[in-house]
Design a protein around this motif. Structure first.
Motif, PDB file in Angstrom:
ATOM      1  N   GLY A 181      72.323  58.128  58.996  1.00  0.00           N
ATOM      2  CA  GLY A 181      71.925  57.631  57.678  1.00  0.00           C
ATOM      3  C   GLY A 181      70.480  57.928  57.387  1.00  0.00           C
ATOM      4  O   GLY A 181      69.616  57.791  58.260  1.00  0.00           O
ATOM      5  N   HIS A 182      70.199  58.336  56.154  1.00  0.00           N
ATOM      6  CA  HIS A 182      68.857  58.853  55.853  1.00  0.00           C
ATOM      7  C   HIS A 182      67.759  57.807  56.033  1.00  0.00           C
ATOM      8  O   HIS A 182      66.670  58.118  56.517  1.00  0.00           O
ATOM      9  CB  HIS A 182      68.821  59.474  54.444  1.00  0.00           C
ATOM     10  CG  HIS A 182      68.666  58.500  53.330  1.00  0.00           C
ATOM     11  ND1 HIS A 182      67.527  58.396  52.589  1.00  0.00           N
ATOM     12  CD2 HIS A 182      69.508  57.574  52.817  1.00  0.00           C
ATOM     13  CE1 HIS A 182      67.674  57.465  51.669  1.00  0.00           C
ATOM     14  NE2 HIS A 182      68.873  56.942  51.782  1.00  0.00           N
ATOM     15  N   ALA A 183      68.033  56.550  55.689  1.00  0.00           N
ATOM     16  CA  ALA A 183      66.986  55.526  55.831  1.00  0.00           C
ATOM     17  C   ALA A 183      66.613  55.330  57.299  1.00  0.00           C
ATOM     18  O   ALA A 183      65.430  55.171  57.640  1.00  0.00           O
ATOM     19  CB  ALA A 183      67.456  54.214  55.215  1.00  0.00           C
ATOM     20  N   LYS A 234      74.985  50.600  45.613  1.00  0.00           N
ATOM     21  CA  LYS A 234      75.577  50.846  46.929  1.00  0.00           C
ATOM     22  C   LYS A 234      74.549  50.533  48.018  1.00  0.00           C
ATOM     23  O   LYS A 234      73.476  50.013  47.741  1.00  0.00           O
ATOM     24  CB  LYS A 234      76.046  52.299  47.038  1.00  0.00           C
ATOM     25  CG  LYS A 234      76.934  52.764  45.874  1.00  0.00           C
ATOM     26  CD  LYS A 234      78.233  51.998  45.773  1.00  0.00           C
ATOM     27  CE  LYS A 234      79.137  52.558  44.682  1.00  0.00           C
ATOM     28  NZ  LYS A 234      80.337  51.748  44.460  1.00  0.00           N
ATOM     29  N   ALA A 235      74.860  50.910  49.253  1.00  0.00           N
ATOM     30  CA  ALA A 235      73.959  50.598  50.374  1.00  0.00           C
ATOM     31  C   ALA A 235      72.643  51.369  50.289  1.00  0.00           C
ATOM     32  O   ALA A 235      71.573  50.829  50.589  1.00  0.00           O
ATOM     33  CB  ALA A 235      74.647  50.901  51.697  1.00  0.00           C
ATOM     34  N   TYR A 236      72.717  52.654  49.874  1.00  0.00           N
ATOM     35  CA  TYR A 236      71.523  53.501  49.886  1.00  0.00           C
ATOM     36  C   TYR A 236      71.046  53.902  48.501  1.00  0.00           C
ATOM     37  O   TYR A 236      69.908  54.334  48.331  1.00  0.00           O
ATOM     38  CB  TYR A 236      71.791  54.795  50.679  1.00  0.00           C
ATOM     39  CG  TYR A 236      72.088  54.579  52.132  1.00  0.00           C
ATOM     40  CD1 TYR A 236      71.186  53.918  52.960  1.00  0.00           C
ATOM     41  CD2 TYR A 236      73.271  55.046  52.697  1.00  0.00           C
ATOM     42  CE1 TYR A 236      71.455  53.732  54.296  1.00  0.00           C
ATOM     43  CE2 TYR A 236      73.553  54.865  54.039  1.00  0.00           C
ATOM     44  CZ  TYR A 236      72.632  54.200  54.838  1.00  0.00           C
ATOM     45  OH  TYR A 236      72.908  54.009  56.166  1.00  0.00           O
ATOM     46  N   ASP A 237      71.933  53.814  47.498  1.00  0.00           N
ATOM     47  CA  ASP A 237      71.575  54.325  46.176  1.00  0.00           C
ATOM     48  C   ASP A 237      72.497  53.691  45.140  1.00  0.00           C
ATOM     49  O   ASP A 237      73.184  52.702  45.430  1.00  0.00           O
ATOM     50  CB  ASP A 237      71.669  55.863  46.153  1.00  0.00           C
ATOM     51  CG  ASP A 237      73.031  56.379  46.611  1.00  0.00           C
ATOM     52  OD1 ASP A 237      74.031  55.621  46.537  1.00  0.00           O
ATOM     53  OD2 ASP A 237      73.122  57.545  47.044  1.00  0.00           O
ATOM     54  N   PRO A 243      62.291  55.554  51.407  1.00  0.00           N
ATOM     55  CA  PRO A 243      63.536  55.198  50.710  1.00  0.00           C
ATOM     56  C   PRO A 243      63.629  53.718  50.376  1.00  0.00           C
ATOM     57  O   PRO A 243      63.187  52.868  51.151  1.00  0.00           O
ATOM     58  CB  PRO A 243      64.626  55.597  51.710  1.00  0.00           C
ATOM     59  CG  PRO A 243      63.950  55.682  53.035  1.00  0.00           C
ATOM     60  CD  PRO A 243      62.527  56.052  52.770  1.00  0.00           C
ATOM     61  N   LYS A 261      68.735  57.635  42.886  1.00  0.00           N
ATOM     62  CA  LYS A 261      68.148  57.520  44.219  1.00  0.00           C
ATOM     63  C   LYS A 261      66.699  57.101  44.021  1.00  0.00           C
ATOM     64  O   LYS A 261      65.982  57.728  43.227  1.00  0.00           O
ATOM     65  CB  LYS A 261      68.246  58.844  44.977  1.00  0.00           C
ATOM     66  CG  LYS A 261      69.678  59.259  45.270  1.00  0.00           C
ATOM     67  CD  LYS A 261      69.759  60.578  46.031  1.00  0.00           C
ATOM     68  CE  LYS A 261      71.207  60.963  46.294  1.00  0.00           C
ATOM     69  NZ  LYS A 261      71.318  62.255  47.019  1.00  0.00           N
ATOM     70  N   SER A 275      66.450  51.099  49.885  1.00  0.00           N
ATOM     71  CA  SER A 275      67.886  50.887  50.066  1.00  0.00           C
ATOM     72  C   SER A 275      68.167  49.395  50.098  1.00  0.00           C
ATOM     73  O   SER A 275      67.286  48.572  49.814  1.00  0.00           O
ATOM     74  CB  SER A 275      68.379  51.603  51.323  1.00  0.00           C
ATOM     75  OG  SER A 275      67.594  51.269  52.438  1.00  0.00           O
ATOM     76  N   SER A 276      69.401  49.029  50.430  1.00  0.00           N
ATOM     77  CA  SER A 276      69.833  47.634  50.280  1.00  0.00           C
ATOM     78  C   SER A 276      69.054  46.670  51.178  1.00  0.00           C
ATOM     79  O   SER A 276      68.971  45.486  50.880  1.00  0.00           O
ATOM     80  CB  SER A 276      71.326  47.519  50.573  1.00  0.00           C
ATOM     81  OG  SER A 276      71.627  48.009  51.860  1.00  0.00           O
ATOM     82  N   ASP A 277      68.479  47.171  52.266  1.00  0.00           N
ATOM     83  CA  ASP A 277      67.757  46.258  53.163  1.00  0.00           C
ATOM     84  C   ASP A 277      66.259  46.184  52.868  1.00  0.00           C
ATOM     85  O   ASP A 277      65.523  45.492  53.551  1.00  0.00           O
ATOM     86  CB  ASP A 277      67.983  46.656  54.635  1.00  0.00           C
ATOM     87  CG  ASP A 277      67.545  48.081  54.931  1.00  0.00           C
ATOM     88  OD1 ASP A 277      67.151  48.786  53.980  1.00  0.00           O
ATOM     89  OD2 ASP A 277      67.597  48.494  56.103  1.00  0.00           O
TER      90      ASP A 277
END
Length: 450
Positions: free
Chosen positions: A301-303, A7-10, A115, A107, A117-119
């Motif tokens: 968002g956490h990131a 997913k985006a973050y995890d 973090p 995660k 994530s996707s980026d």
């Protein structure tokens, strides 16, 4: 290979269709190849599939040459804590948080618990999974690492334990892992804990551990009233979020907890910066300024919040979704630090939680987040912005659109994952106005969706 769990973050997906030991082993190898990590923390939640997935993940990490430091059954925040506290290269938590019991996920963080994530690497790990692997010349080793004592010691560093007084608190772990931490804290605190759904159980006999669901709130609320407790706390499955109930059993909107914690932190520190999301803002800004601090808005968002906190050297960051972030906790979110701070506030002030919150609700009544399924979210949001920006005091696009007037404001944003538009409305001390504008906007959204 099905990689839809990325997913985006995890990572989140159904076991075994979307996530299974075979894929977990490849993810471990890919994580090392992409990040270059040599020392990795691994922990897992209470789900029945978690030990097997964590075992396979660890095997992949070691095959790629990384040493695994296994912290066992834990919450997500303990992986964050251990990664930063012990100076590791990264950490992976096997969890699907509040998803259904047949799901699992991961995660991931890098050095200093930043973090992934996707980026910034997660998509690279996903893509690397599809390529062939060869074993590292020197296989990594695994050792168990006991982190509970250092973690609990760190938690207690946020409060002045000497000022805490006997107090009854209802704690609902929702059959998640939070109960294990409460048991560790119990001998060190003067509180009496009334324990609800306390034992970890991956079968989730009392439903999915998600306190935001109305049907999951009554058991905590009823226990608070029955035992005349000072407050109630409920956690999600991996306890990186906590939710509050006042002494009357009322569920407290997360927005007002952000303001309460911002105020508490700034007063302790004698000023500083705090970060908040753009959905509901006036209460947080008001309290931060009154406590000699500065409130800074960040995309939800956490990131995004964690990065903005680092950029600003902020003491605390809060989202109304019950994620609370702390500079001294590697800028990560914790579901344990918030309730300790609120308990300290109650002990030191002699006030009830309802009296602290009621004053803020009266000053800044809010709708709470209202979700509507919309066929074309972009079109609807653009149309509402065009209509309401006329005569507005300010229009902001930090996250979705926030439009502000003298005595009321709203934020409208779309979900990243589904055709849902999320609305938040607040006013300056005017409940009828807040309700009127909420209904007006919902009617406009419905009209535009036809």
């Amino acid at each position: 290979m099905d990689l839809s769990c990325f997913k985006a973050y995890d990572l989140r997906g159904r076991v075994p269709e979307q996530l299974n030991p075979e894929l977990a082993e490849k993810i471990g190898r890919a994580y090392v190849d992409v990040t270059g990590a040599r020392k990795v923390i691994v922990g897992y939640d209470i789900r029945l599939s978690s030990p097997e997935i964590a075992e396979a993940l660890s095997a992949g990490l070691m095959a790629a040459g990384a040493d695994v430091f296994d912290i066992g059954l834990c919450g997500t925040e303990q992986v964050y804590f251990a990664t930063s506290h012990y100076g590791m290269d990264g950490g992976i938590m096997v969890t699907a948080s509040h998803n259904p019991k047949d799901h699992n996920g991961m995660k991931m963080v890098g050095p200093e618990s930043r973090p992934i994530s996707s980026d910034n690497g997660l998509n690279d790990i996903r893509d690397r999974v599809l390529q062939p692997f060869t074993d590292a010349p020197l296989r990594g080793r695994r050792e168990s690492l006991a982190v509970a004592a250092a973690y609990v010691d760190h938690l207690l560093g946020y409060v002045d334990v000497a000022t805490l007084k006997p107090m009854k608190i209802v704690v609902n772990a929702g059959n998640g892992g939070a109960g294990l931490v409460i048991d560790d804290l119990e001998p060190l605190l003067p509180f009496s804990f009334i324990k609800v759904h306390h034992r970890p159980d991956g079968n989730f006999p009392n439903g999915v551990p998600n306190p935001i669901l109305k049907e999951n709130q009554a058991v905590t609320a009823d226990a608070v009233v029955e035992h005349q407790a000072a407050m109630g706390i409920a956690w999600d499955g991996d306890y990186d979020r906590c939710f509050f109930f006042d002494e009357n059993g009322r569920f407290i909107e997360g927005y007002y907890i952000v303001g309460l914690l911002a105020d508490q932190f700034l007063r302790k520190a004698g000023g500083g910066k705090i970060i908040h999301d753009p959905r509901l803002t006036w209460n947080t800004i008001d309290l931060a300024q009154a406590a000699g601090g500065k409130a800074i808005e960040s995309k939800t968002g956490h990131a995004f919040i964690k990065q903005r906190m680092r950029d600003e050297d902020a003491l605390y960051g809060g989202e109304m979704s019950a994620h609370h972030y702390f500079r001294d906790f590697a800028y990560c979110d914790s579901g344990m630090i918030p309730w300790l701070l609120v308990a300290e506030r109650l002990c030191q002030s002699g006030q009830t939680l309802s009296s602290l919150i009621d004053a803020r609700i009266e000053s800044y009544p809010a709708s709470g987040e209202i979700n509507r399924t919309i066929d074309d979210p972009r079109k609807v949001i653009a149309a509402i912005e065009a209509k309401y920006s006329i005569g507005a005091k300010s229009v902001s696009h930090v996250d979705g659109v926030s439009i502000e007037f003298d005595d009321w404001r709203f934020n409208l944003r779309m979900s990243n994952t589904e055709p849902v538009v999320r609305l938040n409305v607040e006013s300056r001390g005017d409940i009828p106005l807040m309700n009127e504008k909420t209904e007006e906007l919902l009617a406009e959204m419905e009209r535009l969706n036809k």
